[in-house]
Motif scaffolding. Sequence first.
Motif, PDB file in Angstrom:
ATOM      1  N   TYR A   8     -25.311  -2.474 -25.320  1.00  0.00           N
ATOM      2  CA  TYR A   8     -25.450  -0.929 -25.424  1.00  0.00           C
ATOM      3  C   TYR A   8     -25.756  -0.146 -24.184  1.00  0.00           C
ATOM      4  O   TYR A   8     -25.272   1.052 -24.043  1.00  0.00           O
ATOM      5  N   ALA A   9     -26.093  -0.569 -22.989  1.00  0.00           N
ATOM      6  CA  ALA A   9     -26.057   0.072 -21.827  1.00  0.00           C
ATOM      7  C   ALA A   9     -24.649   0.385 -21.403  1.00  0.00           C
ATOM      8  O   ALA A   9     -24.643   1.616 -21.121  1.00  0.00           O
ATOM      9  N   ARG A  10     -23.850  -0.359 -21.458  1.00  0.00           N
ATOM     10  CA  ARG A  10     -22.415  -0.110 -20.991  1.00  0.00           C
ATOM     11  C   ARG A  10     -21.980   0.672 -22.025  1.00  0.00           C
ATOM     12  O   ARG A  10     -20.941   1.636 -21.620  1.00  0.00           O
ATOM     13  N   ILE A  11     -21.898   0.559 -23.304  1.00  0.00           N
ATOM     14  CA  ILE A  11     -21.499   1.807 -24.257  1.00  0.00           C
ATOM     15  C   ILE A  11     -22.035   2.989 -24.177  1.00  0.00           C
ATOM     16  O   ILE A  11     -21.149   4.000 -23.946  1.00  0.00           O
ATOM     17  N   CYS A  12     -23.117   3.227 -23.522  1.00  0.00           N
ATOM     18  CA  CYS A  12     -23.813   4.642 -23.091  1.00  0.00           C
ATOM     19  C   CYS A  12     -23.370   4.996 -21.722  1.00  0.00           C
ATOM     20  O   CYS A  12     -24.039   5.636 -21.073  1.00  0.00           O
ATOM     21  N   ARG A  25     -18.135  -9.883 -25.331  1.00  0.00           N
ATOM     22  CA  ARG A  25     -18.358  -8.487 -25.565  1.00  0.00           C
ATOM     23  C   ARG A  25     -19.020  -7.608 -24.329  1.00  0.00           C
ATOM     24  O   ARG A  25     -18.122  -6.607 -24.167  1.00  0.00           O
ATOM     25  N   PHE A  26     -19.975  -8.179 -23.742  1.00  0.00           N
ATOM     26  CA  PHE A  26     -20.682  -7.486 -22.713  1.00  0.00           C
ATOM     27  C   PHE A  26     -19.555  -7.588 -21.410  1.00  0.00           C
ATOM     28  O   PHE A  26     -19.247  -6.668 -20.640  1.00  0.00           O
ATOM     29  N   LYS A  27     -18.922  -8.658 -21.163  1.00  0.00           N
ATOM     30  CA  LYS A  27     -17.936  -8.618 -20.256  1.00  0.00           C
ATOM     31  C   LYS A  27     -16.958  -7.738 -20.233  1.00  0.00           C
ATOM     32  O   LYS A  27     -16.366  -7.227 -19.562  1.00  0.00           O
ATOM     33  N   ARG A  74     -16.492   3.671 -30.378  1.00  0.00           N
ATOM     34  CA  ARG A  74     -15.778   3.247 -31.447  1.00  0.00           C
ATOM     35  C   ARG A  74     -14.387   3.841 -31.480  1.00  0.00           C
ATOM     36  O   ARG A  74     -13.454   3.196 -31.955  1.00  0.00           O
ATOM     37  N   ARG A  75     -14.363   5.152 -31.154  1.00  0.00           N
ATOM     38  CA  ARG A  75     -13.164   5.662 -31.269  1.00  0.00           C
ATOM     39  C   ARG A  75     -12.218   5.081 -30.247  1.00  0.00           C
ATOM     40  O   ARG A  75     -10.807   4.967 -30.291  1.00  0.00           O
ATOM     41  N   ALA A  76     -12.694   4.950 -29.121  1.00  0.00           N
ATOM     42  CA  ALA A  76     -11.970   4.402 -28.061  1.00  0.00           C
ATOM     43  C   ALA A  76     -11.366   3.020 -28.383  1.00  0.00           C
ATOM     44  O   ALA A  76     -10.418   2.566 -27.562  1.00  0.00           O
TER      45      ALA A  76
END
Length: 521
Positions: free
Chosen positions: A19-23, A231-233, A497-499
Motif C-alpha cells: 500500500y505504501a508503493r501504491i500510494c 506483488r510488492f516487488k 487500479r486504472r494503471a
Amino acid sequence: MKKIVIIGGGVAGLAAGIYARICGMDAEIYEKNAIPGGECIGWRRKGFVIDNCIHWLTGTKKGTELNDVWKEVGALLDDTEYAPLNSFFTSWHGDKKATLWVDLDRTRRELTELSPEDKEEIDKFIDYVEYSKKCVMPAAKPLDMFGFMDYINYGKEMGEFVNVMKELGNLSLKEYSKRFKSPLIRKMLCDYLPGDYTAYSLLVSYATIADGNGSIPVGGSLELSLRMEKRFKDLGGRIFYNKPAQKLNIEKKKVVSMLLEDGTTVTGDVFICTADTVVLFKKLIDEKYMPKLYKKAYESSEEYRAISGFQVAFAADKKFNPGETVFIDIEPLKVGAGTFDRMYVKVYGYDDTFVNGDRQVIQTNIFQSDADYEWWKSLTKEEYNRAKEELAEAVRTRIETAFPETIGTMEYLDAWTPLTYERYCNAYHGSYMSFMTTPGSKTIRVKGYIKGIKNLCFAGQWSNQPGGLPVAVTNGKFAIQRMFSRKEFEERINDQRRAEGREAERDTYDSIAAVCGKRVS
C-alpha cells in the motif's frame, strides 16, 4: 518521495509495503528470515510440503471488503483455486461422530438425530451461526476513520449478530457447551478452540466457512506469501532478508535510524514495526513507550493468554481419509505442563501441493498455553529434542489406535513447538495469534501510534485481538491509510487500479520449490 521502513516481512509488513508503493512512497522491508510470510509459511521435509498456517482464509468471498484487500495485495488472484471442502470439522467421541458441515441444514438435521433432547439448543446454535455470517471485519478503512453514518451502516449490517454478542459475549465455550445434554456435542464445541475462548468465536469461525467466505487457497500458506512478495516487488518495493533489527535510534521524539544486528544502519522518514509488540517495546525501543493496555496484558497472563501448539506432521497413505479435520479421544498425553485427552488429525490430501505420489501429509496440533511454553523453555537442548521425539512417537501411537488402518504406514516428517515460533518469528510465548479473546477481558484494539515518537507506529495481528491473517493484512493497510485523507487514499488506489487494468489476468507465481526447503523447526 517519503521513505517508509518496515520491520518484518510477514503478511502485515508485506501489506504495508504494497500500500505504501501504491500510494507513491518509497518502501523497504527488513525481514529476519530467509523467506517472506512470517507465520504464514510452509516448508519441505522428505519430499513433502508442510503447511504452518492456513486452516481457512477469511475473505475469500467475492464482493466483501476483505476479499478486495486480499486481491489488492496479490494474495488472491482472479484465477486462484480453492480446495473442495464441504465441512468445518468432525468430532468423534466413543463410537459416535458429529460434523459441522458447510450446509447448515444438514448440520441441524444430523445433530438433532444424534441428540433429539438438544433440539431446542441445536436450533438456536444454527440460528446463531446464521446470524454470525453478518460479523464481517471492516477492511475498507479502520474504525477510527469511520464517520457517523459509517457507524450507523455498520451497525445495520451486523443485524441479528448484535443479539448473539449480547447473549454469548460473556460466556466461554466451556460454559456454553453445558447448555447441551449430548457429551459429543459438548466435546465438539470445545474441540476447535480452547474452551476458555469466548463462545461467539467458534460461531463466527463456523459462519465464515458456511458463508463461503473461509475457503482454503490451493498451494497453502507459503504460496500466498510468495504472491504478496511478488506483488510488492512488481510495484518497485525492496525487501531485504536475513536482516533482523536490533535497535531503533530515537532523537527529539523521532526515529532517526534503525540499527540491524549485522551493524548496518537504515534511515527513513516513517518506520512501521509489524513484529510482535513485545519485540518492539522490549527490544527495539525503551519499554517506557509501551501503552498501558499492553503492559497490563503482559503482566496479566491469566486474563490475557497466549496460545501456541505442539504440532507433528506425518506422511500417510492417500487412501486414508477420515475427514479433512477430525477430533478424536486419546489416551491422556502430557504435553508441556498440561495433559490432554483430545487431539485432531488434519488430512491434507485435498491439495496436490501436499501429496507426493500415493502419499499425503497429515498433521496434528495440541494447544499449548503460557504454562506449557514455560515448560518447553525450561528444557536443555538435549531434553528438548528428546521430548519432541518421544511426543511425536506418542502422537503416532494414538493416531494408530484411533485409525488401525494407519498402523505401520505413517512416516514421521517433522515436529515443532512454541519455541519454534519464538525462534523463527520472535513470537511472544510462541503464540501464532494475538492474545486469546476470553470473557471479561478488555479487548485490545489500538491504532498503533506510539506516544512520544512522531514517526513510528506498529501494525499487525497484535494490534487487534484475536489476531490472525485478516487482522494482519488489514492493519498493514491501515498503517498506510492513516497517513492520508479518505479521499486522497481512495484516489491513489483507483489510480493504481486504472494503471494496471485490474481486470486483466496476472501472471501466476509458482516458485514454492525454490524456497520451501528452508528449515524452520
